[in-house]
Design a protein around this motif. Structure first.
Motif, mmCIF file in Angstrom:
data_model
loop_
_atom_site.group_PDB
_atom_site.id
_atom_site.type_symbol
_atom_site.label_atom_id
_atom_site.label_comp_id
_atom_site.label_asym_id
_atom_site.label_seq_id
_atom_site.Cartn_x
_atom_site.Cartn_y
_atom_site.Cartn_z
ATOM 1 N N THR A 111 0.831 -1.210 0.000
ATOM 2 C CA THR A 111 0.000 0.000 0.000
ATOM 3 C C THR A 111 0.861 1.252 0.000
ATOM 4 O O THR A 111 0.594 2.204 -0.737
ATOM 5 C CB THR A 111 -0.939 -0.005 1.223
ATOM 6 O OG1 THR A 111 -1.691 -1.214 1.224
ATOM 7 C CG2 THR A 111 -1.890 1.166 1.185
ATOM 8 N N VAL A 112 1.901 1.265 0.820
ATOM 9 C CA VAL A 112 2.799 2.428 0.861
ATOM 10 C C VAL A 112 3.485 2.622 -0.490
ATOM 11 O O VAL A 112 3.595 3.740 -0.987
ATOM 12 C CB VAL A 112 3.834 2.269 2.004
ATOM 13 C CG1 VAL A 112 4.877 3.360 1.946
ATOM 14 C CG2 VAL A 112 3.128 2.263 3.351
ATOM 15 N N GLU A 113 3.912 1.524 -1.107
ATOM 16 C CA GLU A 113 4.535 1.600 -2.432
ATOM 17 C C GLU A 113 3.558 2.135 -3.479
ATOM 18 O O GLU A 113 3.938 2.890 -4.367
ATOM 19 C CB GLU A 113 5.065 0.231 -2.864
ATOM 20 C CG GLU A 113 6.345 -0.152 -2.184
ATOM 21 C CD GLU A 113 7.476 0.818 -2.482
ATOM 22 O OE1 GLU A 113 7.633 1.240 -3.641
ATOM 23 O OE2 GLU A 113 8.189 1.176 -1.535
ATOM 24 N N LYS A 114 2.295 1.757 -3.350
ATOM 25 C CA LYS A 114 1.281 2.234 -4.301
ATOM 26 C C LYS A 114 1.189 3.756 -4.269
ATOM 27 O O LYS A 114 1.165 4.418 -5.309
ATOM 28 C CB LYS A 114 -0.077 1.617 -3.959
ATOM 29 C CG LYS A 114 -1.219 2.185 -4.766
ATOM 30 C CD LYS A 114 -2.564 1.697 -4.277
ATOM 31 C CE LYS A 114 -3.677 2.457 -4.961
ATOM 32 N NZ LYS A 114 -4.980 2.142 -4.424
ATOM 33 N N PHE A 115 1.157 4.331 -3.062
ATOM 34 C CA PHE A 115 1.018 5.782 -2.959
ATOM 35 C C PHE A 115 2.320 6.502 -3.288
ATOM 36 O O PHE A 115 2.298 7.611 -3.809
ATOM 37 C CB PHE A 115 0.470 6.164 -1.588
ATOM 38 C CG PHE A 115 -0.939 5.695 -1.410
ATOM 39 C CD1 PHE A 115 -1.960 6.202 -2.200
ATOM 40 C CD2 PHE A 115 -1.245 4.697 -0.505
ATOM 41 C CE1 PHE A 115 -3.255 5.747 -2.074
ATOM 42 C CE2 PHE A 115 -2.537 4.230 -0.371
ATOM 43 C CZ PHE A 115 -3.550 4.758 -1.158
ATOM 44 N N SER A 116 3.450 5.864 -3.038
ATOM 45 C CA SER A 116 4.726 6.436 -3.479
ATOM 46 C C SER A 116 4.763 6.481 -4.999
ATOM 47 O O SER A 116 5.238 7.453 -5.596
ATOM 48 C CB SER A 116 5.896 5.600 -2.957
ATOM 49 O OG SER A 116 5.947 5.638 -1.563
ATOM 50 N N GLN A 117 4.235 5.445 -5.632
ATOM 51 C CA GLN A 117 4.193 5.404 -7.094
ATOM 52 C C GLN A 117 3.252 6.469 -7.649
ATOM 53 O O GLN A 117 3.545 7.089 -8.674
ATOM 54 C CB GLN A 117 3.764 4.001 -7.558
ATOM 55 C CG GLN A 117 3.978 3.761 -9.014
ATOM 56 C CD GLN A 117 5.437 3.854 -9.404
ATOM 57 O OE1 GLN A 117 6.321 3.484 -8.635
ATOM 58 N NE2 GLN A 117 5.702 4.374 -10.583
ATOM 59 N N VAL A 118 2.124 6.714 -6.974
ATOM 60 C CA VAL A 118 1.205 7.773 -7.401
ATOM 61 C C VAL A 118 1.935 9.115 -7.407
ATOM 62 O O VAL A 118 1.797 9.910 -8.346
ATOM 63 C CB VAL A 118 -0.040 7.836 -6.477
ATOM 64 C CG1 VAL A 118 -0.833 9.102 -6.708
ATOM 65 C CG2 VAL A 118 -0.913 6.620 -6.694
ATOM 66 N N LEU A 119 2.719 9.359 -6.371
ATOM 67 C CA LEU A 119 3.473 10.615 -6.308
ATOM 68 C C LEU A 119 4.509 10.698 -7.430
ATOM 69 O O LEU A 119 4.634 11.722 -8.094
ATOM 70 C CB LEU A 119 4.153 10.752 -4.943
ATOM 71 C CG LEU A 119 3.224 11.024 -3.769
ATOM 72 C CD1 LEU A 119 3.977 10.893 -2.450
ATOM 73 C CD2 LEU A 119 2.601 12.400 -3.891
ATOM 74 N N LYS A 120 5.248 9.608 -7.639
ATOM 75 C CA LYS A 120 6.300 9.611 -8.669
ATOM 76 C C LYS A 120 5.712 9.783 -10.068
ATOM 77 O O LYS A 120 6.297 10.462 -10.906
ATOM 78 C CB LYS A 120 7.110 8.326 -8.586
ATOM 79 C CG LYS A 120 7.988 8.260 -7.355
ATOM 80 C CD LYS A 120 8.681 6.926 -7.243
ATOM 81 C CE LYS A 120 9.427 6.805 -5.934
ATOM 82 N NZ LYS A 120 9.930 5.455 -5.709
#
Length: 123
Positions: free
Chosen positions: A24-33
């Motif tokens: 889940t944390v990776e998903k939102f980091s990817q949204v930002l990137k």
């Protein structure tokens, strides 16, 4: 548009296992990137007790993400938070220059340190 500093704290539901939390944390980091944001820092605050029950849950996994970005990045991120049922609360704030300085000092571990004692002559 000007690049601004942001800080977001979000709370994940406590029923997730460690791999689901990281996913889940990776998903939102990817949204930002994907929206050309630069992630400065990500911190896991762990499983903590909530101040009051949310969705009949008394605990949650807390995460802090500091990032820089332009214009509508917050709208895109918060829309992704709202669409994900694993997120039970979130808050995003704009950091002013003093908050950016404070966050940098906090990352370096300069906060909550004992003050150095000065030797004063007692006379």
């Amino acid at each position: 548009m000007a690049v601004r500093n942001y800080e977001t704290v979000f709370v994940l539901t406590p029923v997730l296992n460690e791999s689901q939390v990281q996913e889940t944390v990776e998903k939102f980091s990817q949204v930002l990137k994907e929206n050309s944001a630069d992630i400065i820092n990500t911190e896991s605050w762990g499983l903590k007790k909530l101040a009051y029950p949310i969705q009949k849950k008394n605990t949650g996994y807390y995460f802090l993400v500091e990032f820089t970005g332009e214009g509508n990045i917050v709208d895109v991120l918060e829309l992704a938070f709202r669409r994900d049922e694993r997120i039970i609360r979130f808050l995003t704030t704009v950091l002013d220059k003093h908050a950016v300085e404070y966050a940098g000092r906090r990352r370096k571990g300069e906060m909550n340190q004992p003050k150095p004692k000065t030797s004063e002559a007692v006379g």
